[in-house]
Design an enzyme around this catalytic site. Sequence first.
Site, mmCIF file in Angstrom:
data_model
loop_
_atom_site.group_PDB
_atom_site.id
_atom_site.type_symbol
_atom_site.label_atom_id
_atom_site.label_comp_id
_atom_site.label_asym_id
_atom_site.label_seq_id
_atom_site.Cartn_x
_atom_site.Cartn_y
_atom_site.Cartn_z
ATOM 1 N N TYR A 215 0.814 -1.212 0.000
ATOM 2 C CA TYR A 215 0.000 0.000 0.000
ATOM 3 C C TYR A 215 0.850 1.267 0.000
ATOM 4 O O TYR A 215 0.308 2.372 -0.077
ATOM 5 C CB TYR A 215 -0.930 0.009 1.224
ATOM 6 C CG TYR A 215 -2.034 -1.006 1.132
ATOM 7 C CD1 TYR A 215 -3.334 -0.629 0.838
ATOM 8 C CD2 TYR A 215 -1.775 -2.357 1.326
ATOM 9 C CE1 TYR A 215 -4.354 -1.565 0.746
ATOM 10 C CE2 TYR A 215 -2.772 -3.302 1.232
ATOM 11 C CZ TYR A 215 -4.064 -2.912 0.940
ATOM 12 O OH TYR A 215 -5.052 -3.841 0.841
ATOM 13 N N LYS A 282 2.972 -14.078 6.343
ATOM 14 C CA LYS A 282 3.256 -15.055 5.291
ATOM 15 C C LYS A 282 4.765 -15.258 5.226
ATOM 16 O O LYS A 282 5.381 -15.296 4.156
ATOM 17 C CB LYS A 282 2.692 -14.565 3.945
ATOM 18 C CG LYS A 282 2.703 -15.601 2.826
ATOM 19 C CD LYS A 282 1.883 -16.847 3.139
ATOM 20 C CE LYS A 282 1.945 -17.845 1.976
ATOM 21 N NZ LYS A 282 1.356 -19.153 2.332
ATOM 22 N N ASP A 331 -2.653 -17.531 5.098
ATOM 23 C CA ASP A 331 -3.675 -18.296 4.383
ATOM 24 C C ASP A 331 -4.360 -19.300 5.301
ATOM 25 O O ASP A 331 -5.581 -19.498 5.223
ATOM 26 C CB ASP A 331 -3.087 -18.987 3.150
ATOM 27 C CG ASP A 331 -1.784 -19.711 3.428
ATOM 28 O OD1 ASP A 331 -1.172 -19.466 4.481
ATOM 29 O OD2 ASP A 331 -1.367 -20.518 2.584
ATOM 30 N N ASP A 355 -6.092 -6.233 5.448
ATOM 31 C CA ASP A 355 -7.195 -5.864 4.562
ATOM 32 C C ASP A 355 -8.068 -7.084 4.272
ATOM 33 O O ASP A 355 -9.300 -7.044 4.381
ATOM 34 C CB ASP A 355 -6.638 -5.280 3.267
ATOM 35 C CG ASP A 355 -7.661 -4.451 2.504
ATOM 36 O OD1 ASP A 355 -8.830 -4.387 2.936
ATOM 37 O OD2 ASP A 355 -7.296 -3.852 1.484
#
Length: 473
Positions: A215, A282, A331, A355
């Site tokens: 972002y 992640k 995930d 998000d």
Amino acid sequence: MPGSRCPPRPGRGSAAGRCAVLPYCRGWRVGDQAFGDQSGRPRPHRHHRLHTHSVACRRGTVARYASPVPERITMGGGGALVVPDEPLIPYIRGDGIGVDIWPATQAVLDAAAARHGKRIAWTEVLAGQKAYDETGEWLPEATVTAFREHLVGIKGPLTTPVGGGIRSLNVALRQILDLYVCLRPVRWFTGVPSPVRHPEKLDVVIFRENTEDIYAGLEVEQGTPEAARLIELLHDAFGWVIRPDSGIGVKPVSVTASKRLVRAALAYAVAHGRRSVTLVHKGNIQKYTEGAFRNWGYEVARDEFADVAVGWDDCGGQPGDRVLVKEAIADICLQQVLTRPEDFDVIATTNLNGDYLSDALAAQVGGIGIAPGANINYVTGHGVFEATHGTAPKYAGQDKVNPGSLLLSGVLMLEHLGWTAAAADIVAALEATIADRIVTYDFARLTEGAIEVRCSEFADAVIERLGPGVAGA
């Protein structure tokens, strides 16, 4: 005393038509005195507020009365906000359905504040389509200045084109004001339709890093000289082979931003009696960004919160009376919040993960139409509170949509101000309204026996359930 419009000021844009006597006047004049409510600075005239007490006021009955000069919120020496009984708070109405949800939200916030002897001096500032139409700018500098100087503000949804055009105005405000925490509480209200069997098991507060990650907007477009130059540089310097027809983005994740985000999440968990903080990342793939975020998070717990928090590996998952700091791969986390939501309490994560998680969790408790959001810098005290959904232009002006997201964001704002009793009143009244099956169309179509009401009527129903004013307020 009857009121009349102030003499208009000539000019263009947002200044046109405003009072010619005082530049910050809201526009009303009583006798030979002009009154305004947009500045906390000393004025030679007493100030007058155009104040909306309820939805009924918007239908033509507007209270006009003289009141003390509103004051700005300031930051105290101890790092806490100093909030007057009548703070000046800028607001952005928002594009699209902002014309509906903002008046409804304002009415409820005003009623709850008044119940405790408080009031808010609202001052409108411009951003989005309305700003562009009136000033030729999507985010005028005057708006940024207002949020910077007044510390706290609230905004409706803003237009952001997809795939080109202007950058997100929401992201721009967060970065300009360094609002490094995106705070997204997610909980279920009794009676709200949900796609899961036990939405009541989900009660999570997400701390999403707000200034970095992809972002940051560090991108070059495919096919441009800049993209070709960057591809060549990365090949020559690092041996990286990137397809020549690629667009490229850079993902910065810093020690500074990561640690202050986790620090805020841990402080919140301790202050609110939460059981755990989960670091979502992640890092199994993005080792030096997401993986580093995870490592720095554990460092904050060990170095700064050892007396009140402990990492999983340091306690074998048995934290005793301390906050447990653990982790989840992003995930897998998206699966686990569905299959065992009770395992999550406070989540601290990077920008993109946050998000995704915010909206995925909101879907379990009624959707983003009732999901609040806050963007906060806990060091400077700045906070911008916002609806988390889009502008839904096809519904604009129909007085139809659910104001819940913006209203609950207003609750977060009241909590940030320290007006916790007024905030709690709104939450209780909102839940009572929904429990009585008084809902807007989005919930009505999914709720048996629902009483479908308009946006403004929903606000009226919430106000009715706030109860009488508090004695001595």
